[in-house]
Scaffold this active site. Sequence first.
Site, PDB file in Angstrom:
ATOM      1  CG  HIS A 108       5.285  21.080  -5.410  1.00  0.00           C
ATOM      2  ND1 HIS A 108       4.624  20.264  -6.304  1.00  0.00           N
ATOM      3  CD2 HIS A 108       4.567  22.230  -5.333  1.00  0.00           C
ATOM      4  CE1 HIS A 108       3.543  20.888  -6.747  1.00  0.00           C
ATOM      5  NE2 HIS A 108       3.475  22.092  -6.176  1.00  0.00           N
ATOM      6  CG  LEU A 120      13.035   3.977 -32.170  1.00  0.00           C
ATOM      7  CD1 LEU A 120      12.692   3.427 -30.796  1.00  0.00           C
ATOM      8  CD2 LEU A 120      11.753   4.270 -32.961  1.00  0.00           C
TER       9      LEU A 120
END
Length: 474
Positions: free
Chosen positions: A451, A194
């Site tokens: 955040h 892959l």
Amino acid sequence: MSEKFDVIVIGAGPAGYVAAIRAAQLGLKTACVDAFVGKDGKQALGGTCLNVGCIPSKALLDSSKQYYNIAHNLPVHGITVEGAKVDLGTFIGRKDKIVKQFTGGIGQLFKANKVTAFFGKGKLLKGNDVEITGNDGSKQTISATNVILASGSVPIELPFAKFDNKFIVDNAGALDFTEVPKRLGVIGAGVIGLELGSVWKRLGSDVTVLEALPDFLSVADADIAKIAAKEFAKMGLNIKLGAKLTKAEIKGNEVALTYEDKDGAHELTVDKLLVAVGRRAYTDGLLAADTGVKLDERGRIVVDEHNHTGVNGVWAIGDAVRGPMLAHKGSEEGVAVAEWIAGKAGHINLDTVPWVIYTEPEIAWAGKTEKQLKDEGVPYKVGTFPFAAIGRAVAMNEAIGQVKMLAHAETDRILGVHMVGPGVSELIAECVVAMEFKGSSEDLARIVHAHPTLSEAVHEAALSVDKRAIHKGN
Ligand code: FAD
Ligand code: AMP
């Protein structure tokens, strides 16, 4: 008299070189024997990982991603670039330079730590002597109280598709194509197939991946594999499942393939064929007949939970022994064995070894899959969170995939974390730490995550285990 060491390591891959450095740090007189010959014909330390594995594949993945993004990501940001071209010489040359930097770096680390490097093929003799055969056929014998076998692995060759390293190649060949193959066949939709299939697809190859098994990426959690399969198909990787290669013939400048699936036999013609059907432990010429070191039915060196072979003073680590064939697993075994030899408390927990597939999107996991828990009858809870609801991922235009956390239904202990999406190769580390410390989903749920960051997907998945994720419906 042969020169005597406290420790001789055979193999300087990520298992062996790390073991040698740690042993030397602990004051043991250490030698490391390795036979790998680099592109320049000289000794190249670092084994498969540094020379033809982890590092060069990541270099090419990154270069090809930059190119792919020009057409497939930048326009969304309002940036268009016309006439972008790949200079394959520079592309491969950059990779070679990185490989050289890191393989050379190990030589320097050996010097700094006073590890003596020997160049040649090492053979363990009875009584912990090691015979070294140089490339010119010269022989010398050194001896040690402890020998660590770290001979690694080599690609499995299919008898009907033998490597000629021009048309039918292994991982090393697929890292060194001199032109972008128009049509690339990849046999095996495992990690290597892959990753390297993605590199050449991004540069414009028409890539067909044949996978004998009916399920895609069956080592991963089924939900994660499903999302990844969809994304790879979007990118244009043509993955045929339940398709077993049965014949490969080089005809002129092409390779004619025959494969079988549920509908019968099919033909496919490609310009290059990468055979990536797995790797086998490499022990050819490593052991004299009377050492007493045993191999299992798959040719791996038999060891106990302390990586000891059962023969006094002989240990084995890395791809040559049981467990996942991953660089970091071998390195940690190397550290643990060096510490055990020095009489210290070495430690390795194979249950929390993280797996990463560096495709786009990345895939990462640690611990048990949902299927494994079901099969083992372990009661569990599931929490998931999509990157589509993560501000940072959206800002990056990479809001694909999810984090899935599995925790014990009664104790809440984290049993597995599975991810597909942006940056998950880094995000998995937090989960491994939590699992190693026997943490619960509640532990992760109560920790402040910055955040806006991708790590909020881990935080929200942990909250979701208890059906209290904030930024999605529960
Ligand atoms: P090896 O790295 O195979 O090293 C063994 C060394 O021992 C070699 O140098 C060999 O020449 C030498 N040797 C063998 N026998 C003898 C002998 N008798 N005498 C002297 N020397 C000997 N793993 C990851 O964790 N992350 C990745 O991103 C990753 N990507 C990969 C990509 C590709 C294309 C490939 C092929 C592998 C990748 N792997 C990755 C797997 C990783 O490379 C292996 O798990 C790792 O190299 C194993 O380390 P090792 O030290 O056990 O063996
Ligand atoms: P890995 O061991 O992760 O590198 O994956 C190798 C993959 O190759 C496995 O998923 C195998 O099922 C697959 N494979 C092995 N032999 C064949 C074959 N003849 N044709 C197609 N796929 C194969």
